[in-house]
Design a protein around this motif. Sequence first.
Motif, PDB file in Angstrom:
ATOM      1  N   ALA A   1     -21.748  15.103 -59.099  1.00 24.18           N
ATOM      2  CA  ALA A   1     -22.284  13.857 -58.508  1.00 24.18           C
ATOM      3  C   ALA A   1     -21.248  12.747 -58.620  1.00 24.18           C
ATOM      4  O   ALA A   1     -21.382  11.814 -59.421  1.00 24.18           O
ATOM      5  N   PHE A   2     -20.203  12.879 -57.782  1.00 27.23           N
ATOM      6  CA  PHE A   2     -19.123  11.877 -57.793  1.00 27.23           C
ATOM      7  C   PHE A   2     -18.900  11.422 -56.356  1.00 27.23           C
ATOM      8  O   PHE A   2     -17.901  11.788 -55.717  1.00 27.23           O
ATOM      9  N   THR A   3     -19.871  10.673 -55.854  1.00 25.10           N
ATOM     10  CA  THR A   3     -19.877  10.292 -54.433  1.00 25.10           C
ATOM     11  C   THR A   3     -18.532   9.723 -53.973  1.00 25.10           C
ATOM     12  O   THR A   3     -17.979   8.836 -54.630  1.00 25.10           O
ATOM     13  N   GLY A   4     -18.041  10.281 -52.881  1.00 29.45           N
ATOM     14  CA  GLY A   4     -16.808   9.734 -52.291  1.00 29.45           C
ATOM     15  C   GLY A   4     -15.543  10.400 -52.790  1.00 29.45           C
ATOM     16  O   GLY A   4     -14.464  10.220 -52.203  1.00 29.45           O
ATOM     17  N   GLU A   5     -15.655  11.180 -53.860  1.00 31.01           N
ATOM     18  CA  GLU A   5     -14.459  11.797 -54.417  1.00 31.01           C
ATOM     19  C   GLU A   5     -14.181  13.161 -53.793  1.00 31.01           C
ATOM     20  O   GLU A   5     -15.067  13.806 -53.220  1.00 31.01           O
ATOM     21  N   ILE A   6     -12.930  13.584 -53.897  1.00 27.14           N
ATOM     22  CA  ILE A   6     -12.493  14.928 -53.488  1.00 27.14           C
ATOM     23  C   ILE A   6     -11.881  15.578 -54.724  1.00 27.14           C
ATOM     24  O   ILE A   6     -11.045  14.962 -55.407  1.00 27.14           O
ATOM     25  N   SER A   7     -12.299  16.791 -55.041  1.00 29.08           N
ATOM     26  CA  SER A   7     -11.856  17.418 -56.300  1.00 29.08           C
ATOM     27  C   SER A   7     -10.581  18.237 -56.111  1.00 29.08           C
ATOM     28  O   SER A   7     -10.274  18.717 -55.001  1.00 29.08           O
ATOM     29  N   VAL A   8      -9.881  18.428 -57.183  1.00 27.21           N
ATOM     30  CA  VAL A   8      -8.685  19.290 -57.156  1.00 27.21           C
ATOM     31  C   VAL A   8      -9.068  20.700 -56.718  1.00 27.21           C
ATOM     32  O   VAL A   8      -8.315  21.380 -56.014  1.00 27.21           O
ATOM     33  N   SER A   9     -10.272  21.125 -57.103  1.00 30.86           N
ATOM     34  CA  SER A   9     -10.728  22.475 -56.711  1.00 30.86           C
ATOM     35  C   SER A   9     -10.933  22.570 -55.203  1.00 30.86           C
ATOM     36  O   SER A   9     -10.623  23.589 -54.574  1.00 30.86           O
ATOM     37  N   GLN A  10     -11.463  21.506 -54.621  1.00 34.89           N
ATOM     38  CA  GLN A  10     -11.662  21.499 -53.168  1.00 34.89           C
ATOM     39  C   GLN A  10     -10.328  21.491 -52.426  1.00 34.89           C
ATOM     40  O   GLN A  10     -10.179  22.116 -51.372  1.00 34.89           O
ATOM     41  N   LEU A  11      -9.336  20.835 -52.989  1.00 37.19           N
ATOM     42  CA  LEU A  11      -7.997  20.857 -52.375  1.00 37.19           C
ATOM     43  C   LEU A  11      -7.435  22.275 -52.414  1.00 37.19           C
ATOM     44  O   LEU A  11      -6.900  22.779 -51.424  1.00 37.19           O
ATOM     45  N   LYS A  12      -7.620  22.934 -53.556  1.00 38.39           N
ATOM     46  CA  LYS A  12      -7.130  24.328 -53.661  1.00 38.39           C
ATOM     47  C   LYS A  12      -7.863  25.215 -52.654  1.00 38.39           C
ATOM     48  O   LYS A  12      -7.269  26.000 -51.916  1.00 38.39           O
ATOM     49  N   ASP A  13      -9.174  25.034 -52.582  1.00 42.43           N
ATOM     50  CA  ASP A  13      -9.991  25.841 -51.646  1.00 42.43           C
ATOM     51  C   ASP A  13      -9.537  25.619 -50.210  1.00 42.43           C
ATOM     52  O   ASP A  13      -9.522  26.554 -49.392  1.00 42.43           O
ATOM     53  N   ALA A  14      -9.143  24.398 -49.902  1.00 49.59           N
ATOM     54  CA  ALA A  14      -8.710  24.060 -48.529  1.00 49.59           C
ATOM     55  C   ALA A  14      -7.231  24.388 -48.301  1.00 49.59           C
ATOM     56  O   ALA A  14      -6.669  24.114 -47.245  1.00 49.59           O
ATOM     57  N   GLN A  15      -6.610  24.972 -49.312  1.00 47.92           N
ATOM     58  CA  GLN A  15      -5.185  25.344 -49.253  1.00 47.92           C
ATOM     59  C   GLN A  15      -4.292  24.141 -48.968  1.00 47.92           C
ATOM     60  O   GLN A  15      -3.350  24.209 -48.163  1.00 47.92           O
ATOM     61  N   VAL A  16      -4.646  23.026 -49.635  1.00 45.84           N
ATOM     62  CA  VAL A  16      -3.767  21.850 -49.649  1.00 45.84           C
ATOM     63  C   VAL A  16      -2.935  21.950 -50.924  1.00 45.84           C
ATOM     64  O   VAL A  16      -3.484  21.856 -52.021  1.00 45.84           O
ATOM     65  N   PRO A  17      -1.635  22.206 -50.832  1.00 45.02           N
ATOM     66  CA  PRO A  17      -0.859  22.583 -52.023  1.00 45.02           C
ATOM     67  C   PRO A  17      -0.357  21.451 -52.918  1.00 45.02           C
ATOM     68  O   PRO A  17      -0.001  21.695 -54.063  1.00 45.02           O
ATOM     69  N   TRP A  18      -0.321  20.241 -52.385  1.00 46.55           N
ATOM     70  CA  TRP A  18       0.215  19.109 -53.134  1.00 46.55           C
ATOM     71  C   TRP A  18      -0.827  18.005 -53.296  1.00 46.55           C
ATOM     72  O   TRP A  18      -1.719  17.865 -52.447  1.00 46.55           O
ATOM     73  N   VAL A  19      -0.644  17.182 -54.329  1.00 44.65           N
ATOM     74  CA  VAL A  19      -1.467  15.982 -54.495  1.00 44.65           C
ATOM     75  C   VAL A  19      -0.635  14.903 -55.185  1.00 44.65           C
ATOM     76  O   VAL A  19       0.124  15.192 -56.121  1.00 44.65           O
ATOM     77  N   ILE A  20      -0.735  13.693 -54.650  1.00 42.45           N
ATOM     78  CA  ILE A  20      -0.110  12.530 -55.284  1.00 42.45           C
ATOM     79  C   ILE A  20      -1.067  12.028 -56.354  1.00 42.45           C
ATOM     80  O   ILE A  20      -2.265  11.859 -56.096  1.00 42.45           O
TER      81      ILE A  20
END
Length: 248
Positions: free
Chosen positions: A73-92
């Motif tokens: 329940a973290f409205t508006g946030e995107i998780s590191v796990s969701q980035l991995k699932d979406a195959q987004v390899p980098w994060v600032i």
Amino acid sequence: MARTFFVGGNWKMNGSIQTSKDLVANLNKAQLDPNTEVVIAPPALHLLLVKDLVESSQVKISAQNAYHKASGAFTGEISVSQLKDAQVPWVIIGHSERRTLFGEADSNVAEKTKAALAESLSVILCVGETLEEREKNETVSVVVRQLDAVAAEVNDWSKIVVAYEPVWAIGTGKVATAEQAQEVHAAIRKWATEKLGSQVAEALRIIYGGSVAAKNCKELAGQPDIDGFLVGGASLKPEFVDIINARL
Ligand SMILES: O=C(COP(=O)(O)O)NO
């Protein structure tokens, strides 16, 4: 060992679906230095569109931020796990705008970095001092404090690129001189040698951000401890290609 030159483009909260398509189209048709690692960070809403439109494997995509928990329940946030699932390899992580405008403390930055690495993401870790801190000669102590906070949580730095971004140079047109930037990059390299060991320090990419442009990138890129750039405004312009090719 030569460190691969690294150029990131931080699009920040800019652009539309169409302008994001246009920026990718420009990159797809550009002649890029094959020795430069390129990572572009669109707004989260455009990430997957951009990912699908990028044609070269040389160009990877990045999120501009992420939350450290996998879900909840973290409205508006995107998780590191969701980035991995979406195959987004980098994060600032730890951009000064996250720190100053959204209250991210050193501890939050460390927590996010640890969580991102645990999901096998690569991290552009931002550090840098404010004008007030520079004028009080606190630059190196501030950057070391920011790095120490992450080092307390993270042992493996092989997937981290450190971005030194003096806050006073971001978006102002007041780029750090090559000497100013090199001085802090050398201090970061020294910190890494003492904290992480000489091999890790030698391999660590330390990139500069803060009003980088086609007209100043070559002098900066010629400095021994400047391994690339994290580019804001200029990454939204055709000159971004010139910055990618700064070492040609
Ligand atoms: O914030 C920056 C730099 O922005 P500018 O290039 O617009 O100074 N990079 O993350």
